[in-house]
Every structure is written in structure tokens, then in C-alpha cells.
Design a protein around this motif. Structure first.
Motif, PDB file in Angstrom:
ATOM      1  N   MET A   1       0.839  -1.197   0.000  1.00 60.16           N
ATOM      2  CA  MET A   1       0.000   0.000   0.000  1.00 60.16           C
ATOM      3  C   MET A   1       0.872   1.245   0.000  1.00 60.16           C
ATOM      4  N   ARG A   2       0.461   2.244  -0.763  1.00 59.58           N
ATOM      5  CA  ARG A   2       1.167   3.519  -0.827  1.00 59.58           C
ATOM      6  C   ARG A   2       0.448   4.498   0.097  1.00 59.58           C
ATOM      7  N   ILE A   3       1.165   5.001   1.110  1.00 59.55           N
ATOM      8  CA  ILE A   3       0.556   5.809   2.161  1.00 59.55           C
ATOM      9  C   ILE A   3       1.143   7.219   2.144  1.00 59.55           C
ATOM     10  N   ALA A   4       0.269   8.219   2.129  1.00 59.28           N
ATOM     11  CA  ALA A   4       0.685   9.613   2.283  1.00 59.28           C
ATOM     12  C   ALA A   4       0.281  10.052   3.684  1.00 59.28           C
ATOM     13  N   SER A   5       1.249  10.450   4.487  1.00 54.50           N
ATOM     14  CA  SER A   5       0.963  10.931   5.834  1.00 54.50           C
ATOM     15  C   SER A   5       1.078  12.446   5.850  1.00 54.50           C
ATOM     16  N   LEU A   6      -0.040  13.114   6.071  1.00 55.23           N
ATOM     17  CA  LEU A   6      -0.075  14.571   6.090  1.00 55.23           C
ATOM     18  C   LEU A   6      -0.224  15.078   7.522  1.00 55.23           C
ATOM     19  N   LEU A   7       0.302  14.300   8.459  1.00 50.65           N
ATOM     20  CA  LEU A   7       0.190  14.590   9.883  1.00 50.65           C
ATOM     21  C   LEU A   7       1.387  13.945  10.584  1.00 50.65           C
TER      22      LEU A   7
ATOM     23  N   ASP B   1       8.183   1.939   5.255  1.00 47.35           N
ATOM     24  CA  ASP B   1       8.586   1.756   3.859  1.00 47.35           C
ATOM     25  C   ASP B   1       7.430   1.932   2.881  1.00 47.35           C
ATOM     26  N   ASP B   2       6.204   2.006   3.407  1.00 52.85           N
ATOM     27  CA  ASP B   2       5.034   2.228   2.550  1.00 52.85           C
ATOM     28  C   ASP B   2       4.712   3.712   2.390  1.00 52.85           C
ATOM     29  N   LEU B   3       5.409   4.574   3.150  1.00 56.92           N
ATOM     30  CA  LEU B   3       5.148   6.009   3.056  1.00 56.92           C
ATOM     31  C   LEU B   3       5.699   6.567   1.743  1.00 56.92           C
ATOM     32  N   VAL B   4       4.846   7.308   1.024  1.00 51.82           N
ATOM     33  CA  VAL B   4       5.273   7.933  -0.233  1.00 51.82           C
ATOM     34  C   VAL B   4       5.230   9.456  -0.157  1.00 51.82           C
ATOM     35  N   ALA B   5       4.682  10.008   0.946  1.00 50.50           N
ATOM     36  CA  ALA B   5       4.608  11.457   1.110  1.00 50.50           C
ATOM     37  C   ALA B   5       4.473  11.782   2.585  1.00 50.50           C
ATOM     38  N   VAL B   6       5.129  12.893   3.012  1.00 51.73           N
ATOM     39  CA  VAL B   6       5.026  13.369   4.386  1.00 51.73           C
ATOM     40  C   VAL B   6       4.948  14.899   4.363  1.00 51.73           C
ATOM     41  N   THR B   7       4.979  15.519   5.552  1.00 48.33           N
ATOM     42  CA  THR B   7       4.927  16.971   5.661  1.00 48.33           C
ATOM     43  C   THR B   7       6.264  17.507   6.154  1.00 48.33           C
ATOM     44  N   PHE B   8       6.398  18.831   6.086  1.00 46.82           N
ATOM     45  CA  PHE B   8       7.633  19.481   6.540  1.00 46.82           C
ATOM     46  C   PHE B   8       7.845  19.309   8.037  1.00 46.82           C
ATOM     47  N   GLU B   9       6.777  18.988   8.791  1.00 45.98           N
ATOM     48  CA  GLU B   9       6.870  18.821  10.239  1.00 45.98           C
ATOM     49  C   GLU B   9       7.213  17.399  10.650  1.00 45.98           C
ATOM     50  N   CYS B  10       7.170  16.459   9.739  1.00 47.27           N
ATOM     51  CA  CYS B  10       7.417  15.059  10.085  1.00 47.27           C
ATOM     52  C   CYS B  10       8.906  14.859  10.361  1.00 47.27           C
TER      53      CYS B  10
ATOM     54  N   GLY C   1      -0.636  14.047  -6.341  1.00 41.86           N
ATOM     55  CA  GLY C   1      -1.269  13.246  -7.381  1.00 41.86           C
ATOM     56  C   GLY C   1      -0.295  12.325  -8.084  1.00 41.86           C
ATOM     57  N   ARG C   2       0.917  12.823  -8.365  1.00 41.64           N
ATOM     58  CA  ARG C   2       1.917  11.992  -9.044  1.00 41.64           C
ATOM     59  C   ARG C   2       2.360  10.814  -8.179  1.00 41.64           C
ATOM     60  N   LEU C   3       2.328  11.001  -6.865  1.00 43.75           N
ATOM     61  CA  LEU C   3       2.756   9.936  -5.958  1.00 43.75           C
ATOM     62  C   LEU C   3       1.698   8.850  -5.815  1.00 43.75           C
ATOM     63  N   ALA C   4       0.476   9.145  -6.231  1.00 47.85           N
ATOM     64  CA  ALA C   4      -0.619   8.170  -6.319  1.00 47.85           C
ATOM     65  C   ALA C   4      -0.799   7.331  -5.062  1.00 47.85           C
ATOM     66  N   PRO C   5      -1.068   7.970  -3.909  1.00 51.40           N
ATOM     67  CA  PRO C   5      -1.270   7.178  -2.684  1.00 51.40           C
ATOM     68  C   PRO C   5      -2.579   6.404  -2.721  1.00 51.40           C
ATOM     69  N   ASP C   6      -2.577   5.267  -2.040  1.00 55.51           N
ATOM     70  CA  ASP C   6      -3.810   4.497  -1.850  1.00 55.51           C
ATOM     71  C   ASP C   6      -4.539   4.954  -0.591  1.00 55.51           C
TER      72      ASP C   6
ATOM     73  N   SER D   1      -8.526  11.881  -7.883  1.00 53.23           N
ATOM     74  CA  SER D   1      -7.967  10.725  -7.177  1.00 53.23           C
ATOM     75  C   SER D   1      -9.043  10.045  -6.351  1.00 53.23           C
ATOM     76  N   ASP D   2      -8.961   8.721  -6.250  1.00 50.23           N
ATOM     77  CA  ASP D   2      -9.903   7.963  -5.421  1.00 50.23           C
ATOM     78  C   ASP D   2      -9.211   7.387  -4.189  1.00 50.23           C
ATOM     79  N   ALA D   3      -8.126   8.022  -3.750  1.00 50.84           N
ATOM     80  CA  ALA D   3      -7.410   7.557  -2.564  1.00 50.84           C
ATOM     81  C   ALA D   3      -8.319   7.599  -1.341  1.00 50.84           C
ATOM     82  N   GLU D   4      -8.162   6.620  -0.467  1.00 53.71           N
ATOM     83  CA  GLU D   4      -8.912   6.589   0.785  1.00 53.71           C
ATOM     84  C   GLU D   4      -8.295   7.593   1.758  1.00 53.71           C
ATOM     85  N   VAL D   5      -9.137   8.366   2.448  1.00 58.80           N
ATOM     86  CA  VAL D   5      -8.664   9.352   3.418  1.00 58.80           C
ATOM     87  C   VAL D   5      -9.084   8.909   4.810  1.00 58.80           C
ATOM     88  N   LEU D   6      -8.098   8.773   5.705  1.00 57.21           N
ATOM     89  CA  LEU D   6      -8.364   8.415   7.093  1.00 57.21           C
ATOM     90  C   LEU D   6      -8.008   9.615   7.959  1.00 57.21           C
ATOM     91  N   SER D   7      -9.015  10.205   8.608  1.00 55.11           N
ATOM     92  CA  SER D   7      -8.802  11.352   9.474  1.00 55.11           C
ATOM     93  C   SER D   7      -8.582  10.867  10.907  1.00 55.11           C
TER      94      SER D   7
END
Length: 295
Positions: free
Chosen positions: A1-7, A21-30, A80-85, A112-118
Motif C-alpha cells: 500500500m502507498r501511504i501519504a501521511s499529512l500529519l 517503507d510504505d510512506l510515499v509522502a510526508v509533511t515538513f513537520e514530520c 497526485g503523481r505519488l498516487a497514494p492508496d 484521485s480515489d485515494a482513501e482518506v483516514l482522518s
């Protein structure tokens, strides 16, 4: 799974349950685990300049919010280019991290149809539930369940160590210019550490106060835990608090790691606070977590 963590808390959780190893995106605070921003693309930044004082940050945040401007900027094309699931985000605080609504808008724009978990916890149990959910959604259910079990055992050990002892009145400052009383899960951290929180609101938002009102709470201890700051900055701000509340013991804690980030290290924070409150009953934590500025 490709995971984008925005937190940042979600990044910490993902790493703790074996999904780093599944993370494909993070934030400047991570910043945990160390070096994560060197290995994973950063897709969220802030418009605030570096080097501002706490008072200047507060003024800048209030100005942007009054003008309806976002506190965070997401690089939607890069995301979008990173295409997270799966995208991990939050709706708890517009000041602390990118809101889920902004993520949904970006995804709609990209098609994008990525699943968002808040992830929006209000208590320690909510944080443990978030760890479980991230692990299960990411395919690391066994690792997540084991981690939560270990964290619950450590919480039980602290509870046993402080049971039946006098409970000092503890005031936690989440900001110092102006002073903010910590809410959300922070009063619970104090209780679990063997103290009685004063001033803050359980599961509620942090609130501003005056120095006179803080003294009126008659705390036995003030914990300086500035949101997003490590121990060095907390110590520097605690020295100012020491002068403004001259009759009260003051402790500084690495808030970014152990107080305001809703991840596994909240348990480390509870253990550190328990030692600050009951040093004869709880093992001293490793260096770099908490410091007595005035005992």
C-alpha cells in the motif's frame, strides 16, 4: 500500500507499526523517525517564515485565520503523481496540521480515489485506537495490536506506581506568548501521571489565559509544553514562565515528541510527567525528555 501521511503523528504511528517503507509522502513537520524527510517526498509546507518568536507566530496565525487564509500549503500535483492508496490526515486543529477538507478538495481536483483516514483523537484511548486503525488499514494489524498491548502495559505500570499518592495540582502551558492552557488529551496525561490538572479542558480546545488568572489556579507545578517545540525551546520559554510565576516549581518537557503529538510516544510523555510529579516512585526518564527549571 502507498501511504501519504499529512500529519506528523500519523507518520510516527505508521513507522511504529512497521509501515515506514510504505510512506510515499510526508509533511515538513514530520521528524520521527529521524531522517524521514530525506527519504520521503514532502508535499505539505507552511507559509509562515522560520525564526519567529512565540508571540510573532501567534500574531501571524491570528492574522491568517482572520483573513481566511490556510495555515498549510499542499502540493496537490506532487501528491497526485505519488498516487497514494491511503492518506492519513486530521480535522482536529487547523493550526496544527492540514485539515482533511483541504485534502479532499485536492483529491477532487486531481480526480484521485485515494482513501482518506482522518485521525482526530480526544483521549489516550482514542490515540491507541488510531494506532490500531492505521495498522489494520495499512496491512500491519498484528504489529499494531502488539504495540497497543505494550503501551497499555506501560500505562498500567505508571498507574500502579502513582496509586494512592498525593496528587499535585498541575498547570500545563501549551503556549507562553500569550499563555494557552492545554486541552484535548493533555489533562488526561496529567491524571495518568498522578497529578490533578487545573485550567485545561478535557477533550476541549486549548484556551488563552492571563498570567494573573494562571496564578489564581494555585498550581503546585507548572509544566511548560509549547506546541510543536522540543526540549531546548521549552526550557527557554520555561525560564520566562519562572519569572512570571515566581512562587511555583516549573518543569519543561519536549512537547513536540511527548505531549501534543497524538502517537505512541504519548506514553513516554506520561512516564516523564509521572517522574516529575513523583520522582521517588517512578524511574527517571532518559535525558532529553523533561527538565526541572525550578524545583
Amino acid at each position: 500500500m502507498r501511504i501519504a501521511s499529512l500529519l506528523p503523528a500519523a507518520t510516527e504511528i505508521a513507522a511504529a507499526v512497521g509501515l515506514v517503507d510504505d510512506l510515499v509522502a510526508v509533511t515538513f513537520e514530520c521528524d520521527h523517525p529521524a531522517g524521514i524527510r530525506d527519504r520521503v517526498p514532502v508535499v505539505v509546507d507552511t507559509p509562515l517564515p522560520a525564526g519567529l518568536t512565540p508571540g510573532e507566530i501567534d500574531a501571524a496565525v491570528r492574522d491568517r485565520m482572520a483573513r481566511g487564509l490556510p495555515m498549510y500549503e499542499v502540493d496537490a500535483p506532487a501528491l497526485g503523481r505519488l498516487a497514494p492508496d491511503l492518506i492519513l490526515t486530521q480535522d482536529l486543529c487547523r493550526v496544527c496540521a492540514l485539515p482533511a477538507g483541504s485534502v479532499a478538495d485536492a483529491l477532487a481536483l486531481l480526480g484521485s480515489d485515494a482513501e482518506v483516514l482522518s485521525i482526530d483523537p480526544h483521549s489516550v484511548d482514542d490515540v491507541l485506537a488510531a494506532i490500531t486503525e492505521v495498522g489494520h488499514r495499512g496491512g500491519a494489524a498484528a504489529r499494531a495490536d502488539a504495540l497497543v498491548g505494550e503501551l497499555r502495559e506501560r500505562l498500567a505500570a505508571v498507574a500502579s506506581a502513582v496509586a494512592g499518592r498525593p496528587r499535585p495540582r498541575v498547570l500545563v502551558l501549551e503556549w507562553t506568548d500569550p499563555p494557552f492552557l492545554a486541552g484535548h488529551w493533555v489533562p488526561e496525561l496529567v491524571r495518568r501521571a498522578g497529578g490533578e490538572p487545573v485550567g485545561g479542558a478535557d477533550a476541549g480546545r486549548s484556551t488563552t489565559a492571563t498570567w494573573d488568572s494562571l496564578a489564581a489556579h494555585a498550581p503546585d507545578l507548572v509544566v511548560v509544553a509549547p506546541c510543536g517545540y522540543g526540549l531546548g525551546d521549552a526550557v527557554a520559554q520555561a525560564r520566562a514562565v519562572r519569572d512570571l510565576l515566581p512562587a511555583v516549581p516549573v518543569v519543561a518537557i519536549d512537547s513536540a515528541a511527548y505531549v501534543v503529538r497524538a502517537g505512541p510516544r504519548l506514553v513516554d510523555g506520561i512516564e516523564a510527567l509521572a517522574w516529575a510529579l513523583h520522582p521517588d516512585a517512578v524511574v527517571e526518564p532518559p535525558m532529553g525528555r523533561v527538565v526541572r527549571v525550578r524545583g
